[in-house]
Design an enzyme around this catalytic site. Sequence first.
Site, mmCIF file in Angstrom:
data_model
loop_
_atom_site.group_PDB
_atom_site.id
_atom_site.type_symbol
_atom_site.label_atom_id
_atom_site.label_comp_id
_atom_site.label_asym_id
_atom_site.label_seq_id
_atom_site.Cartn_x
_atom_site.Cartn_y
_atom_site.Cartn_z
ATOM 1 N N GLU A 92 -5.707 33.629 -9.741
ATOM 2 C CA GLU A 92 -6.527 32.754 -8.907
ATOM 3 C C GLU A 92 -8.012 32.895 -9.245
ATOM 4 O OE1 GLU A 92 -5.064 30.545 -7.355
ATOM 5 O OE2 GLU A 92 -3.071 31.425 -7.521
ATOM 6 N N THR A 137 3.128 -0.745 8.831
ATOM 7 C CA THR A 137 3.986 -1.022 9.985
ATOM 8 C C THR A 137 3.171 -1.033 11.272
ATOM 9 O OG1 THR A 137 5.820 0.067 8.828
ATOM 10 C CG2 THR A 137 6.083 -0.320 11.184
ATOM 11 N N ASP A 159 1.131 24.990 -12.210
ATOM 12 C CA ASP A 159 0.040 24.621 -13.111
ATOM 13 C C ASP A 159 0.557 23.802 -14.285
ATOM 14 O OD1 ASP A 159 -1.549 26.092 -11.448
ATOM 15 O OD2 ASP A 159 -1.541 27.889 -12.711
ATOM 16 N N GLY A 195 0.817 -1.200 0.000
ATOM 17 C CA GLY A 195 0.000 0.000 0.000
ATOM 18 C C GLY A 195 0.851 1.249 0.000
ATOM 19 N N PRO A 206 2.553 4.878 1.153
ATOM 20 C CA PRO A 206 3.163 5.245 2.440
ATOM 21 C C PRO A 206 2.142 5.863 3.392
ATOM 22 C CG PRO A 206 4.503 6.030 0.597
ATOM 23 C CD PRO A 206 3.208 5.557 0.010
ATOM 24 N N GLY A 207 2.284 5.537 4.671
ATOM 25 C CA GLY A 207 1.449 6.153 5.697
ATOM 26 C C GLY A 207 0.087 5.540 5.892
ATOM 27 N N THR A 208 -0.181 4.406 5.245
ATOM 28 C CA THR A 208 -1.514 3.805 5.349
ATOM 29 C C THR A 208 -1.644 2.842 6.523
ATOM 30 O OG1 THR A 208 -0.794 2.215 3.673
ATOM 31 C CG2 THR A 208 -2.117 4.069 2.929
#
Length: 644
Positions: A456, A239, A530, A232, A234-236
């Site tokens: 913007e 570990t 952009d 998966g 990173p950070g899901t």
Amino acid sequence: MANEKKNPKEKKPKFSPYWIYGIIIAIFIVIQVFSSNSYQETNEITPSEFFKYAEENDVEKVVIVNRHIAKVYLTKEAEQKEIHKKSKPTSLLTPASNLPNYRFEIGDLQNFENDLKAINKYNILSNDTEENVLADFLLGILPFILLIGVWIFIMRRMSGGAGGGAGGQIFNIGKSKAKLFDQNTEVKTTFKDVAGLEGAKEEVQEIVDFLKFPEKYTTLGGKIPKGALLVGPPGTGKTLLAKAVAGEAKVPFFSLSGSDFVEMFVGVGASRVRDLFKQAKEKSPSIIFIDEIDAIGRARGKNAMSGSNDERENTLNQLLTEMDGFGTKTNVIVIAATNRADILDKALMRAGRFDRQIFVDLPNLSERKAIFEVHLRPLKKAKGLDIDFLSKQTPGFSGADIANLCNEAALIAARTDKKAVEKQDFLDAVDRIVGGLERRSNLFSVEEKKTIAYHEAGHAVVSWFLEHADPLVKVTIVPRGRSLGAAWYLPQEAYITRTNKFLDEICVTMGGRAAEQIIFNEISTGALGDLESVTKKAKAMVMIYGLNEKVGNITYYDPAGENGFVKPYSEKTAELIDTEIKNIIETQFERAVELLSSKKDLLDKLANRLIEREVIFKDDLEELLGMSPFGLSTSKTTKTDEEE
């Protein structure tokens, strides 16, 4: 209380050989200090004073020590004289009768003897030699002690006994660096701490059950799986899931990283793999967790620069043999984690080794809510905090992102001396994480501020009138991070994206540069972010997803790098790809110019409001632009428009 039992885990002072060394040194110092007391406390006199006392018959004897120090002993009658009453020193280690009354240094011994003969006092002279046996002995063996000490220190360091863990030094370099968690190790993380990931938790929990109750599965003829691969982004929580296994399992759990096998010496990686599985087999049933396994599990033969005796490949070969080689029948399960499963070796992924691939994907709405509930527990929250609202504001956030968001919100609340973390603190934290820190110290000229405002406003107006664009909820010209301004959107959660969605997003992104072209009749360098975004999307449409008619239904996606440095298409196709990517971007740019030209009055209103307020929200957008023609509901955003 009387019934309280002592905690067996209370740390007691451990015996150290350095204590013995310290005691010996202390004893030596004490002996030296007290033995030198006589020298320090004996009264010093001059040779002329000595000869005066000798002529007055006050001197009983004078002892020449080591040919340069004279010790003077007075007669008992002389000691009673007023001038000599305080001449007798004291010592804790030496009897007073053995201590001299005076001492002085002589020059030449022969001249001193002649002077004594001149006054007929040569009979009081005697010679002596003093030796400090302990000091001489220590000085004699000191070099040997130093050599032996240095040798012991080096050997202990090399063997990992002093300051180095097992396998950390040269004699244990082939030993495994795995950290062992068992029933004696306090691991507080459990499956309750892992929010969301219900499918992954179910499969991992089943693996734990395999080891706890193997007969439940083997009675029907089934075999315990050899390994499970957590895959998966990173950070899901891959570990974290492994930590929960360590906390839940009542079996030994060996944890290490893929890079722990890598070393500068040849054969070390394979040796550490053998030692790791040897330890795991001795404690079987057990679990081995290898984090970031792509460090050693990369597909073999893909690196043309490495030789046939590549150390990483030897490590992988040993791992393959240990997992499912000849005669491997042990209750050892390997759990590995990676975010790059596409580059792993096929032999590692086959059935019999990693039998299962458990996908740990980014959390959906309900899973984000569960993750928020976990990370909000330690925070002092304001009453009525809407967790559902927070979950909707964070599409695309991983579990690690949400943990960071909660922490950042708490820091923001503390910075303003609040007693609890409020809703606005979380919204400010989203802005901080996604867009970066506000840089209000940046001073823009009037012309620059006007250019940024129209840029913007161009994004905002184009997105407001396109059907497939993400809902726009906030526009700002306050610089954050790299961006000089931003139009914020709330991305819709979807698993598939159609061509119209891609094209509308590219058109919205080019809206800023299109507004500059219409108002100022020239463009600036402010659209770097952009251009990066639209080029990446157009390239994905043509080369990855097959969404271009001329290039056709074909993909050149090569995540494993199997093509190396060779293009998987001809030069003619390369020209076609370049042309189509450029056509997509230029077509959407012209589309944005056309739309903004027809809405120029709205563009002016929005830009002027931005110059006035710097930040405008949903209500301002609806007031100036009217209701969205496509009825899209909007809310707080998580996506910024980066500019240089």
